[in-house]
Design an enzyme around this catalytic site. Structure first.
Site, PDB file in Angstrom:
ATOM      1  N   ARG A   1       0.854  -1.195   0.000  1.00 57.09           N
ATOM      2  CA  ARG A   1       0.000   0.000   0.000  1.00 57.09           C
ATOM      3  C   ARG A   1       0.887   1.241   0.000  1.00 57.09           C
ATOM      4  O   ARG A   1       1.760   1.398   0.836  1.00 57.09           O
ATOM      5  CB  ARG A   1      -0.914   0.001   1.225  1.00 57.09           C
ATOM      6  CG  ARG A   1      -1.843   1.238   1.211  1.00 57.09           C
ATOM      7  CD  ARG A   1      -2.603   1.382   2.499  1.00 57.09           C
ATOM      8  NE  ARG A   1      -3.560   0.312   2.678  1.00 57.09           N
ATOM      9  CZ  ARG A   1      -4.148   0.040   3.849  1.00 57.09           C
ATOM     10  NH1 ARG A   1      -3.827   0.734   4.915  1.00 57.09           N
ATOM     11  NH2 ARG A   1      -5.026  -0.920   3.942  1.00 57.09           N
TER      12      ARG A   1
ATOM     13  N   ARG B   1      -0.529   6.892   6.491  1.00 51.16           N
ATOM     14  CA  ARG B   1      -0.402   7.970   7.469  1.00 51.16           C
ATOM     15  C   ARG B   1       0.925   8.717   7.376  1.00 51.16           C
ATOM     16  O   ARG B   1       1.046   9.826   7.887  1.00 51.16           O
ATOM     17  CB  ARG B   1      -0.572   7.394   8.880  1.00 51.16           C
ATOM     18  CG  ARG B   1      -2.029   7.039   9.201  1.00 51.16           C
ATOM     19  CD  ARG B   1      -2.116   6.334  10.524  1.00 51.16           C
ATOM     20  NE  ARG B   1      -1.629   4.962  10.428  1.00 51.16           N
ATOM     21  CZ  ARG B   1      -1.481   4.155  11.477  1.00 51.16           C
ATOM     22  NH1 ARG B   1      -1.743   4.600  12.692  1.00 51.16           N
ATOM     23  NH2 ARG B   1      -1.065   2.920  11.307  1.00 51.16           N
TER      24      ARG B   1
ATOM     25  N   ARG C   1      -7.889  11.764   4.839  1.00 52.94           N
ATOM     26  CA  ARG C   1      -8.338  10.886   5.926  1.00 52.94           C
ATOM     27  C   ARG C   1      -9.066  11.650   7.014  1.00 52.94           C
ATOM     28  O   ARG C   1      -9.971  11.106   7.682  1.00 52.94           O
ATOM     29  CB  ARG C   1      -7.115  10.151   6.487  1.00 52.94           C
ATOM     30  CG  ARG C   1      -7.393   9.201   7.625  1.00 52.94           C
ATOM     31  CD  ARG C   1      -8.134   7.945   7.173  1.00 52.94           C
ATOM     32  NE  ARG C   1      -8.173   7.027   8.287  1.00 52.94           N
ATOM     33  CZ  ARG C   1      -8.989   7.127   9.323  1.00 52.94           C
ATOM     34  NH1 ARG C   1      -9.894   8.111   9.371  1.00 52.94           N
ATOM     35  NH2 ARG C   1      -8.944   6.258  10.309  1.00 52.94           N
TER      36      ARG C   1
END
Length: 325
Positions: free
Chosen positions: A2, A6, A15
């Site tokens: 991925r 964050r 987000r």
């Protein structure tokens, strides 16, 4: 692995507007973070933003994510009776938001797009444990104590996963990756008996013309079995010497790997030196996809990732030109 996460400011801004599951279920937002990450990092392919556990939600097991994005299964599957009660639904048909995200991302990208899913064993471990685990005692308990139910569960998950990946391909994914993140907890013998047949079924059900990456962690003792299970590309984590691992997998397969993600936290010269060692170990043999041995850690500096990508591109070009030294 991925790419959006964050560690990236652009991801954190998106987000902030959504819970994790809301972000996965909002195609425009999922496509946005997919495309932004690929463009920001300068990588050679993007991977769609989603989660391996989405395929479990239609089974009515109560998928939730905690404040720290940790997955929780509210109604775990721990007995043969629990397995028998799972609904016989077309789980893949319920994930239309993923396919729309694939379509949107594919239209916006200048590089290929990879779809992905979790492997049956890893999905089963989450279903049975109710979340993450260190020893997978409940998972192995069902495996040993109720093998018939275990095989029924993995057979069901293999069917759902294959259908899910086929639909991602139909939506525009040009390759797929199967994550068996927790399978390294098994012995080779247990893998052969309890996992291998289901992985072979899964890979056999995928479109043969679409490259399929078979990835796991802690799999140093399972590489020959991963090859036997299937996949155009076999992933190696950082616990395996790349040259030796590729020889075990077979040079007729491509490999992916295998920098330790923690090295991205090291000084720049250490990071690039280790990347160079991996590229040298690959020996400029066709079929090596440079990648991390697992996902990017949240505290990683984006500039480190970009420097790594740029170095791999530059050094690989010099290798091809015979100028690397």
């Amino acid at each position: 692995m991925r790419q959006a996460g964050r560690y990236m400011q652009e991801y954190r801004e998106v987000r902030a507007r959504y819970s994790f599951l809301e972000l996965c279920r909002t195609p425009a937002a999922a496509a946005e973070v997919t495309v932004t990450a690929a463009e920001r990092l300068g990588v050679d392919a993007a991977i769609i933003f989603a989660d391996i556990l989405l395929i479990l939600e239609p089974l009515g097991v109560g998928l939730e994510f905690t404040r720290n994005d940790g997955p929780v299964i509210q109604r775990p599957v721990r007995t043969a009776e629990d397995v028998a009660r799972l609904p016989r639904v077309d789980a893949a048909a319920e994930l239309t938001f993923v396919y729309e995200a694939v379509r949107l991302a594919r239209a916006a990208l200048k590089v290929p797009l990879i779809g992905f899913a979790g492997a049956p064993f890893t999905l089963a471990s989450y279903l049975i444990e109710g979340g993450g685990s260190r020893h997978y005692a409940r998972t192995k308990g069902l495996m040993y104590q109720a093998p018939h139910a275990w095989h029924a569960l993995l057979d069901l998950l293999a069917e759902h996963t294959a259908a899910y990946l086929r639909r991602q391909v139909e939506a525009g994914a040009q390759a797929v990756q199967v994550f068996d993140s927790w399978v390294g907890c098994l012995s080779p013998q247990d893998y052969r008996v309890f996992v291998l047949p289901h992985m072979q079924k899964l890979f056999a059900a995928l479109p043969p013309e679409v490259p399929a990456i078979h990835f796991g962690t802690g799999t140093a003792g399972l590489l020959e079995l991963l090859r036997e299970a299937g996949g155009t590309v076999i992933g190696l984590d950082w616990r395996v010497d790349l040259a030796a691992g590729w020889q075990r997998v077979g040079f007729d397969r491509a490999i992916q790997g295998n920098l330790d993600p923690v090295v991205l936290l090291a000084p720049r010269e250490t990071l690039l030196a280790q990347a160079r060692e991996i590229l040298d170990a690959a020996g400029h043999r066709p079929g090596h996809i440079f990648n991390l041995g697992h996902g990017i850690l949240p505290q990683t500096d984006v500039d480190q990732v970009r420097a790594l990508v740029d170095f791999v591109h530059d050094y690989s070009q010099r290798q091809r030109s015979g100028l690397a030294s």
